[in-house]
Design a protein around this motif. Structure first.
Motif, PDB file in Angstrom:
ATOM      1  N   VAL A  84      -7.607   1.780  -1.616  1.00  0.00           N
ATOM      2  CA  VAL A  84      -6.153   1.868  -1.533  1.00  0.00           C
ATOM      3  C   VAL A  84      -5.546   1.970  -2.924  1.00  0.00           C
ATOM      4  O   VAL A  84      -6.160   1.638  -3.929  1.00  0.00           O
ATOM      5  CB  VAL A  84      -5.530   0.645  -0.818  1.00  0.00           C
ATOM      6  CG1 VAL A  84      -6.072   0.496   0.598  1.00  0.00           C
ATOM      7  CG2 VAL A  84      -5.753  -0.630  -1.614  1.00  0.00           C
ATOM      8  N   ALA A 105      -5.941   6.763  -4.570  1.00  0.00           N
ATOM      9  CA  ALA A 105      -6.535   6.176  -3.375  1.00  0.00           C
ATOM     10  C   ALA A 105      -7.858   6.819  -2.988  1.00  0.00           C
ATOM     11  O   ALA A 105      -8.550   6.315  -2.106  1.00  0.00           O
ATOM     12  CB  ALA A 105      -5.558   6.267  -2.208  1.00  0.00           C
ATOM     13  N   GLY A 149      -6.097  -2.057   4.330  1.00  0.00           N
ATOM     14  CA  GLY A 149      -6.649  -0.734   4.068  1.00  0.00           C
ATOM     15  C   GLY A 149      -5.679   0.289   4.610  1.00  0.00           C
ATOM     16  O   GLY A 149      -4.727   0.677   3.942  1.00  0.00           O
ATOM     17  N   TYR A 150      -5.886   0.695   5.851  1.00  0.00           N
ATOM     18  CA  TYR A 150      -4.903   1.537   6.512  1.00  0.00           C
ATOM     19  C   TYR A 150      -3.786   0.587   6.975  1.00  0.00           C
ATOM     20  O   TYR A 150      -3.681   0.231   8.148  1.00  0.00           O
ATOM     21  CB  TYR A 150      -5.481   2.219   7.744  1.00  0.00           C
ATOM     22  CG  TYR A 150      -6.653   3.139   7.576  1.00  0.00           C
ATOM     23  CD1 TYR A 150      -7.286   3.357   6.352  1.00  0.00           C
ATOM     24  CD2 TYR A 150      -7.158   3.813   8.682  1.00  0.00           C
ATOM     25  CE1 TYR A 150      -8.367   4.206   6.249  1.00  0.00           C
ATOM     26  CE2 TYR A 150      -8.247   4.667   8.587  1.00  0.00           C
ATOM     27  CZ  TYR A 150      -8.854   4.856   7.366  1.00  0.00           C
ATOM     28  OH  TYR A 150      -9.942   5.698   7.273  1.00  0.00           O
ATOM     29  N   VAL A 153       0.836  -1.204   0.000  1.00  0.00           N
ATOM     30  CA  VAL A 153       0.000   0.000   0.000  1.00  0.00           C
ATOM     31  C   VAL A 153       0.869   1.253   0.000  1.00  0.00           C
ATOM     32  O   VAL A 153       1.805   1.375   0.784  1.00  0.00           O
ATOM     33  CB  VAL A 153      -0.951   0.001   1.207  1.00  0.00           C
ATOM     34  CG1 VAL A 153      -1.763   1.294   1.256  1.00  0.00           C
ATOM     35  CG2 VAL A 153      -1.872  -1.216   1.156  1.00  0.00           C
ATOM     36  N   ALA A 179      -4.098   5.267   1.254  1.00  0.00           N
ATOM     37  CA  ALA A 179      -5.438   4.774   1.563  1.00  0.00           C
ATOM     38  C   ALA A 179      -6.370   5.962   1.790  1.00  0.00           C
ATOM     39  O   ALA A 179      -6.044   6.872   2.549  1.00  0.00           O
ATOM     40  CB  ALA A 179      -5.414   3.885   2.810  1.00  0.00           C
ATOM     41  N   GLY A 221     -10.397   1.005   6.370  1.00  0.00           N
ATOM     42  CA  GLY A 221     -10.030   1.379   5.011  1.00  0.00           C
ATOM     43  C   GLY A 221     -10.751   0.589   3.945  1.00  0.00           C
ATOM     44  O   GLY A 221     -10.851  -0.637   4.017  1.00  0.00           O
TER      45      GLY A 221
END
Length: 304
Positions: free
Chosen positions: A70, A123, A98-99, A35, A38, A67
């Motif tokens: 992303v 994102a 997600g996060y 990632v 996000a 989240g």
């Protein structure tokens, strides 16, 4: 171990934590993405409280990742994956993550990120911008018609105003007086929220895209002669159906993601990322959205 910002139970901010997690492995039809960014959305904190989208059922496993959108770079591909290879820049909706530093995404919910599109802007697209696109397209208003967007200063509203303008619509944007200049900079005619706001709407309204719900949705419905032109992403289906309208029908496909990304590349859509936060400050980003102080889109950037 990779880090992720999660909630450990249903509740308030006290249920949130930055924790170490196992690096996930992609299953059939999935890719593992490192990632880079996000997007932060109201649905994120709502899910922490136990909220479920219409049609969702079952309990979450805890800890549960925050989240829903992303962008990043493909690290691994699962069995049967075609069209995506290690090193590809992509964006989409995570299945897990997600996060977080790593996320699993299904290949039917991701798209290749155009080189002209930053990871940060990409994102913001899978939830907010695509929701905006779906609602405006669902209204099906002809060129030159007027659409009222409620909550025009928020993440979805910012995108909805711009997409409507790109499709040749006149836009009235309901937002607080503090967001007047911002809403007008998007090409909308600002309508100040607050008591009596319907009397401040300039001219007639052919359609409404509601992002607020509650009393605002009910009041907006009174502006329409054709209630089938009332679409909401801010209220449950049963609420808007009583008013004669409908919930926005989400189109969750790679093609829809690509179409929205193309709007950004063409200059028709600016995601208006107004703040970014490192993963370690994800809680601060959530508070900003949860307390209603966000203008435009907030993004968590993951250092690499």
């Amino acid at each position: 171990m990779p880090k992720a910002y999660v909630f450990t139970r249903y509740g308030g901010p006290e249920a949130e934590a930055l924790v170490d997690v196992d690096r996930p492995s992609p299953g059939p039809g999935q890719v593992l993405v490192a990632v880079r960014a996000a997007g932060v959305n109201p649905v994120d904190w709502k899910q922490r409280t136990g909220y479920r989208r219409p049609g969702e059922s079952g309990e979450r496993d805890f800890p549960s990742f925050f989240g829903n959108e992303v962008s990043g770079v493909v690290e691994e591909v699962g069995e049967g994956v075609e069209g995506f290879t290690v090193g590809d820049a992509v964006f989409g909706r995570p299945v897990v993550g997600g996060y977080s530093e790593y996320a699993l995404l299904s290949v039917d919910l991701i798209a290749h990120k155009p080189a002209e599109l930053s990871f940060t802007d990409a994102a913001t697209l899978p939830v907010a911008a695509v929701t905006a696109y779906d609602g405006i397209r669902q209204l099906g208003l002809p060129d030159g018609a007027t659409v009222l967007v409620t909550g025009a200063g928020g993440g979805v509203g910012v995108a909805a105003v711009q997409i409507a303008r790109a499709l040749g619509l006149r836009v009235a944007g309901l937002a607080s007086e503090a967001k007047k200049d911002f809403v007008e900079s998007l090409g909308a005619e600002h309508v100040a929220s607050g008591p009596g706001w319907t009397g401040r709407v300039p001219g007639g309204v052919d359609g409404v895209y509601d992002l607020v719900g509650g009393d605002v949705l009910e009041e907006a419905a009174t502006l329409l002669t054709d209630r089938t032109r009332l679409i909401t992403a801010g209220a449950p289906p049963e609420v808007v159906e009583k008013l004669g309208g409908s919930r926005v029908a989400r189109v969750r496909t790679s093609d829809r993601l690509a179409a929205v990304a193309d709007l950004v590349v063409r200059g028709d859509l600016d995601p208006h990322v107004t703040q970014t936060f490192p993963l370690e400050r994800a809680g601060e980003a959530l508070r900003t959205v949860e307390e209603g102080h966000a203008r435009g889109k907030l993004v968590i950037e993951v250092a690499r």
